[in-house]
Design a protein around this motif. Structure first.
Motif, PDB file in Angstrom:
ATOM      1  N   ASN A   1       0.829  -1.207   0.000  1.00  0.00           N
ATOM      2  CA  ASN A   1       0.000   0.000   0.000  1.00  0.00           C
ATOM      3  C   ASN A   1       0.861   1.254   0.000  1.00  0.00           C
ATOM      4  O   ASN A   1       0.540   2.239  -0.673  1.00  0.00           O
ATOM      5  CB  ASN A   1      -0.942   0.003   1.206  1.00  0.00           C
ATOM      6  N   SER A   2       1.936   1.228   0.752  1.00  0.00           N
ATOM      7  CA  SER A   2       2.846   2.373   0.797  1.00  0.00           C
ATOM      8  C   SER A   2       3.484   2.616  -0.566  1.00  0.00           C
ATOM      9  O   SER A   2       3.576   3.754  -1.025  1.00  0.00           O
ATOM     10  CB  SER A   2       3.926   2.125   1.853  1.00  0.00           C
ATOM     11  N   ALA A   3       3.930   1.544  -1.220  1.00  0.00           N
ATOM     12  CA  ALA A   3       4.542   1.680  -2.551  1.00  0.00           C
ATOM     13  C   ALA A   3       3.525   2.187  -3.560  1.00  0.00           C
ATOM     14  O   ALA A   3       3.845   3.016  -4.420  1.00  0.00           O
ATOM     15  CB  ALA A   3       5.123   0.344  -2.997  1.00  0.00           C
ATOM     16  N   GLN A   4       2.291   1.705  -3.467  1.00  0.00           N
ATOM     17  CA  GLN A   4       1.241   2.165  -4.380  1.00  0.00           C
ATOM     18  C   GLN A   4       0.955   3.654  -4.157  1.00  0.00           C
ATOM     19  O   GLN A   4       0.773   4.404  -5.116  1.00  0.00           O
ATOM     20  CB  GLN A   4      -0.034   1.336  -4.179  1.00  0.00           C
ATOM     21  N   ALA A   5       0.925   4.090  -2.913  1.00  0.00           N
ATOM     22  CA  ALA A   5       0.691   5.507  -2.613  1.00  0.00           C
ATOM     23  C   ALA A   5       1.833   6.373  -3.147  1.00  0.00           C
ATOM     24  O   ALA A   5       1.596   7.451  -3.689  1.00  0.00           O
ATOM     25  CB  ALA A   5       0.532   5.705  -1.103  1.00  0.00           C
ATOM     26  N   GLU A   6       3.062   5.904  -3.023  1.00  0.00           N
ATOM     27  CA  GLU A   6       4.202   6.650  -3.549  1.00  0.00           C
ATOM     28  C   GLU A   6       4.105   6.764  -5.063  1.00  0.00           C
ATOM     29  O   GLU A   6       4.383   7.813  -5.646  1.00  0.00           O
ATOM     30  CB  GLU A   6       5.511   5.983  -3.153  1.00  0.00           C
TER      31      GLU A   6
ATOM     32  N   ARG B   1       1.512   9.402  -5.919  1.00  0.00           N
ATOM     33  CA  ARG B   1       2.050  10.753  -5.697  1.00  0.00           C
ATOM     34  C   ARG B   1       2.992  11.156  -6.823  1.00  0.00           C
ATOM     35  O   ARG B   1       2.958  12.295  -7.301  1.00  0.00           O
ATOM     36  CB  ARG B   1       2.757  10.836  -4.342  1.00  0.00           C
ATOM     37  N   ALA B   2       3.839  10.246  -7.279  1.00  0.00           N
ATOM     38  CA  ALA B   2       4.765  10.538  -8.381  1.00  0.00           C
ATOM     39  C   ALA B   2       3.983  10.849  -9.653  1.00  0.00           C
ATOM     40  O   ALA B   2       4.323  11.791 -10.382  1.00  0.00           O
ATOM     41  CB  ALA B   2       5.715   9.366  -8.598  1.00  0.00           C
ATOM     42  N   ARG B   3       2.941  10.084  -9.932  1.00  0.00           N
ATOM     43  CA  ARG B   3       2.105  10.356 -11.116  1.00  0.00           C
ATOM     44  C   ARG B   3       1.445  11.717 -11.020  1.00  0.00           C
ATOM     45  O   ARG B   3       1.393  12.459 -11.999  1.00  0.00           O
ATOM     46  CB  ARG B   3       1.027   9.281 -11.251  1.00  0.00           C
ATOM     47  N   ALA B   4       0.946  12.053  -9.838  1.00  0.00           N
ATOM     48  CA  ALA B   4       0.289  13.353  -9.653  1.00  0.00           C
ATOM     49  C   ALA B   4       1.272  14.497  -9.873  1.00  0.00           C
ATOM     50  O   ALA B   4       0.925  15.498 -10.510  1.00  0.00           O
ATOM     51  CB  ALA B   4      -0.327  13.435  -8.255  1.00  0.00           C
TER      52      ALA B   4
END
Length: 168
Positions: free
Chosen positions: A65-70, A73-76
């Protein structure tokens, strides 16, 4: 959004306008996507191992989940940087142009951090530029028009000055 937030955000847009900065953002998206994919695979392996404690599976899922959130954020960040097309007088703008050579031209100018927008229009080549200015935070007139002369560069800079200062 406070004035300090807007200044900081504008500085971020200006700093990320350079092609090498945008390439770094794209590389971050790729790197974080790969990390997210690896974390999902680790979590799947952790669930399939026999005799695994629920705590170990929970840790693997949490890392996923942490990696997916990162990654999100990078895509945003990459999408936000790509949203702003031009830097004029130290401020980030999104500028879109429609129209044909010799015919009517329409240029939409929006700040990346301020709510004001300007639509510049010219009915014929060499004609006068008309600016339709919109300020959703104005107490007096939310929308008004002004003639900005025949020089396209001067009209564009006057429009951008109005967006950043509120004064024409």
């Amino acid at each position: 959004m406070t004035v300090i937030d807007r200044l900081y955000t504008n500085a971020w847009y200006v700093a990320h306008a350079a092609p090498e900065k945008r390439e770094q953002l794209a590389a971050d998206v790729t790197r974080t996507w790969m990390a997210a994919e690896a974390a999902v695979e680790d979590a799947n392996r952790a669930r399939t191992v026999s005799g695994l404690s629920p705590a170990r599976s929970a840790v693997a899922l949490s890392l996923g989940n942490s990696a997916q959130a990162e990654y999100q954020r990078a895509r945003a960040r990459a999408l936000e940087a790509a949203r702003c097309t031009d830097i004029i007088a130290g401020h980030a703008f999104t500028i879109t142009r429609t129209g044909e050579r010799g015919g009517p031209v329409l240029i939409e100018v929006a700040s990346c951090t301020l709510p004001r927008t300007v639509t510049l229009s010219q009915n014929q080549r060499g004609g006068e530029w008309t600016a339709t200015m919109v300020d959703p935070q104005s107490r007096h007139a939310e929308r008004f028009t002004a003639l900005l002369g025949t020089d396209p560069w001067d009209a564009m800079h006057r429009a951008c000055d109005w967006i950043t200062s509120g004064q024409l």
